[in-house]
Design an enzyme around this catalytic site. Structure first.
Site, PDB file in Angstrom:
ATOM      1  N   TYR A 480      27.279  -1.680  14.088  1.00  0.00           N
ATOM      2  CA  TYR A 480      26.613  -3.015  14.337  1.00  0.00           C
ATOM      3  C   TYR A 480      26.552  -2.930  15.946  1.00  0.00           C
ATOM      4  CZ  TYR A 480      25.831  -7.932  14.465  1.00  0.00           C
ATOM      5  OH  TYR A 480      25.118  -9.317  14.556  1.00  0.00           O
ATOM      6  N   SER A 560      21.012  -6.622  10.262  1.00  0.00           N
ATOM      7  CA  SER A 560      20.541  -7.587  11.290  1.00  0.00           C
ATOM      8  C   SER A 560      20.629  -6.832  12.469  1.00  0.00           C
ATOM      9  CB  SER A 560      21.940  -8.784  11.138  1.00  0.00           C
ATOM     10  OG  SER A 560      21.476  -9.716  12.018  1.00  0.00           O
ATOM     11  N   ASP A 644      14.906 -15.260   4.633  1.00  0.00           N
ATOM     12  CA  ASP A 644      15.649 -15.029   5.664  1.00  0.00           C
ATOM     13  C   ASP A 644      15.096 -15.678   6.647  1.00  0.00           C
ATOM     14  OD1 ASP A 644      17.128 -14.224   7.716  1.00  0.00           O
ATOM     15  OD2 ASP A 644      17.296 -12.024   7.177  1.00  0.00           O
ATOM     16  N   HIS A 679      19.468 -14.182   4.766  1.00  0.00           N
ATOM     17  CA  HIS A 679      19.999 -13.194   5.634  1.00  0.00           C
ATOM     18  C   HIS A 679      21.413 -12.650   5.147  1.00  0.00           C
ATOM     19  CE1 HIS A 679      20.169 -11.358   9.384  1.00  0.00           C
ATOM     20  NE2 HIS A 679      21.591 -11.626   9.609  1.00  0.00           N
TER      21      HIS A 679
END
Length: 717
Positions: A480, A560, A644, A679
């Site tokens: 991430y 993301s 999203d 999302h």
């Protein structure tokens, strides 16, 4: 300065071309031919083409047709993966166990959530005293396909009224319903057009919530940048709701939240310009028409009130304390020069909570949980000896309660609930899942590797015990690296299924995260964002150099901001991995801030409009703008949802179209677009199972497997 030039022309018919699948398998990919437009943006005298700009229009028939054509191509490929059905069946089988949430008390009832196994959404139950449990709220009844999900729940102080929010199709936009908790009847009209909100009650009279004005244009992609806090009084209509903060140009902020302290004395207002840093105000609700009192009038820190004792406030802050500390101050004079340390800053990152009249200091030690208990005067009470090495969460009950609960998990141990006595410090197992997975057969080890600039980065590597380090183990490298978010050990059914197949799960704690405080976060932001990509690349190289895997058996995955990570790494180092799995990614770094609340991410990214240097830096790594012709990129499965409105699907649409047009060689380039999904939050279990059967199927198939690894001759059970 930026200008846009658009040349309109007649629509092309979506036409199919064929490309042979890799590894001599017999699946043929029928890619749609995506039209291009003559759109040019000019940044600081530099022209940047945007040939797929038309895909940003989520309401157009052309975009809808493109989505259908891409899904037809993608599922035409996925449907032919020989072991996809086996993966789906195993995911369903392992997922099918009872899941229970920690109980909590509201009014005369004890509430808890439960899922029988494969229910799309968790169901809330309640019981009075020692009576039988009854269903209180079942989100599975909201829609037939599970695409309407429960957002948040908040009870009035007496527990007699419930406000809860719902999401339709995974959107961040919410509706709020108000229920008589005793009769379970809806008692008012639904509040609509609510987004990024908390529901915080004042006594039993009403609650505070936040939202934006409904945008002009598409609700799923139009920019939203002026958040407002409202107060809804029970028995009145939404149009009568009082605007509390955010309605003037001076009060304009991208995110604003209003919460009431547990004793109903103060309203706390936390305006934010970005996802990092907030101002802080309080309002004394015991005094009619009292003014806002300023605690902080700048966004240089993350500072929040965690509790109060009368006028004495307790705050957690990283102002001049990058790893955070707890301070106290009187509300009559609450500015920083009057703060007194209660739990001083240490070398480890602090996340505090409160419960039963105590402070609980949750620290991360190399991403592993450590919890200490304190009195409100800062007196140390005890270290809480956790069940093992992993992640503890919870430790947060009401002040008058003496029984608290916490969760404990790690990568190979399903989450269990423990009942904790706040006075004695003793705890016992409250609930443990009965799951068809033997944790004892797996191991999780932490290693430290060296990134490009010499920085030491921790990584957890989890797999079956006795794994042979032969360079041929299918491996998912997940990352991430942003927004101060920490990746701490936690169990997941999907990861368990992957590891059952002999797969390795590797999770590095990249810069940009919060594992080592604000300095670690800032080291992965703006013009230091390349550090994050370098950390991820170095993690992959470590796995290869130490024979855990090789490039032919490595997949890189993230969602993301992690989707940005995968997109940047696969374009910078297309040779690193065989498979790339960018999910709901931020992939157009020049335009991300023009959609919904995207401009709020500028603390981490900067924007292309800030200055020439920032524009050039963003363009230098923006995944969309760094796909080059005649390069063989990894086999790629882009995933996104058509609803999203956090990271709009146009990012994924444009990236997939650009990659399909330039991909050299035979590695497939596909995009899987989930309909009526956003999302990720609230996604029905049935859709999650289908998604991961496709993701794992695609990954293993492109690593060369014709049958599941567990069925190969050299597999060690």
């Amino acid at each position: 300065m930026k200008k846009i030039i658009i040349s309109l022309f007649s629509l092309f018919i979506l036409m199919a071309c064929k490309q042979e699948n890799p590894k001599s398998n017999n699946i043929t990919v029928n890619y749609p031919q995506t039209k291009t437009v003559d759109t040019v943006d000019t940044y600081f005298d530099v022209e940047v083409k945007d040939p797929y700009r038309w895909l940003e229009d989520d309401r157009s028939e052309d975009t809808e047709a493109w989505v259908k054509a891409q899904n037809k191509a993608t599922f035409g490929y996925l449907d032919n993966i020989p072991f996809r059905t086996e993966l789906k069946e195993r995911l369903s089988s392992l997922w099918n166990y009872e899941k229970v949430g920690a109980p909590f008390i509201e009014g005369d009832y004890t509430y808890f959530s439960k899922n029988d196994g494969l229910q799309n959404q968790n169901v809330y139950y309640r019981k009075k005293g020692d009576g039988e449990a009854e269903i209180f709220l079942d989100p599975n009844t909201f829609s037939k396909d599970g695409t309407i999900s429960l957002g948040g729940m908040s009870f009035s102080k007496d527990g007699k009224t419930l406000a809860y929010s719902i999401s339709e199709g995974g959107s961040d936009w919410r509706k709020i319903l108000i229920m008589n908790a005793e009769t379970k009847e809806i008692i008012e009209d639904t509040l609509i057009d609510v987004k990024f909100t908390q529901l915080s009650w004042y006594k039993n009279e009403g609650f505070y919530y936040s939202s934006y004005d409904k945008p002009k244009g598409s609700e799923l992609s139009a920019k939203t940048d002026q958040h407002k806090v409202y107060y809804h009084k029970l028995g009145t209509s939404q149009k009568e709701d009082a605007l509390i903060f955010g309605g003037t140009p001076k009060e304009k902020h991208r995110y604003i939240y209003g919460t009431v302290t547990e004793d109903d004395k103060y309203l706390v207002i936390t305006p934010r310009i970005s996802t990092s840093g907030n101002k802080l105000y309080i309002k004394d609700l015991s005094i009619p028409n009292s003014p806002l009192i300023t605690i902080l009038d700048h966004t240089d820190s993350d500072t929040n009130i965690i509790d109060n004792e009368g006028s004495k406030l307790f705050l957690v802050t990283n102002l001049n304390a990058p790893n955070k500390k707890v301070v106290s101050v009187d509300a009559s004079n609450p500015t920083p020069e009057n703060w007194v340390d209660v739990i001083p800053e240490t070398k480890e990152v602090l996340t505090p909570s409160t419960g039963g009249g105590y402070l609980f200091a949750h620290y991360m030690v190399d991403a592993i949980s450590k919890v200490k208990q304190y009195n409100y005067d800062g007196t140390f009470v005890r270290d809480i000896q956790l069940p093992g090495l992993g992640t503890a969460s919870g430790f947060g009950c009401k002040k008058e309660e003496k029984t608290d609960y916490f969760y404990f998990t790690n990568y190979n141990t399903p989450s269990s609930i423990f009942q904790f006595n706040v006075d004695s410090g003793k705890y016992e197992l409250y609930w443990k899942p009965s799951i068809e997975f033997n944790s004892a057969d797996y191991e999780s080890n932490q290693v430290f590797y060296t990134s490009k600039d010499g920085t030491k980065v921790p990584m957890m590597i989890t797999h079956k015990k006795g794994l042979e380090l032969n360079g041929k183990n299918p491996t998912i490298l997940y990352g991430y690296g942003g927004f101060n978010i920490s990746l701490t050990p936690s169990f997941g059914i999907t990861n368990a299924v992957w590891m059952e197949q002999g797969g390795i799960l590797a999770v590095p704690n990249l810069r940009g995260g919060g594992e080592y405080g604000k300095a670690w976060h800032d080291a992965g932001t703006k013009k230091q964002k390349q550090n994050v990509f370098d950390d991820f690349i170095a993690a992959g190289e470590y796995l290869i150099e130490n024979n855990y895997t090789s490039s032919d058996y490595l997949a890189i995955r993230g969602g993301s901001n992690g989707g940005l990570l995968v997109g940047a790494v696969m374009t910078q180092r297309p040779d690193l991995a065989k498979v790339a799995l960018p999910a709901v990614g931020v992939l157009d770094m020049l335009r991300y801030h023009t959609f919904t609340a995207g401009a709020g991410w500028a603390y981490d990214y900067g924007t292309a409009e800030d200055n020439k240097e920032m524009f050039e830096y963003l363009k230098g790594y923006s995944p969309l703008h760094n796909i080059k012709p005649d390069v063989q990129y990894p086999a790629t499965l882009v995933t996104t949802g058509d609803h999203d409105d956090r990271v709009v699907p146009a990012h994924s649409f444009k990236f997939a179209a650009e990659l399909q047009s330039k991909q050299a060689g035979n590695n497939p380039t596909l995009i899987r677009i989930e309909t009526d999904a956003g999302h990720g939050a609230g996604t029905p279990v049935s859709k999650i199972i289908e998604q991961y059967a496709d993701i794992f199927g695609f990954t293993l198939y492109n690593m060369g497997y014709e049958v599941l690894p567990s069925k190969t001759e050299n597999f060690k059970d």
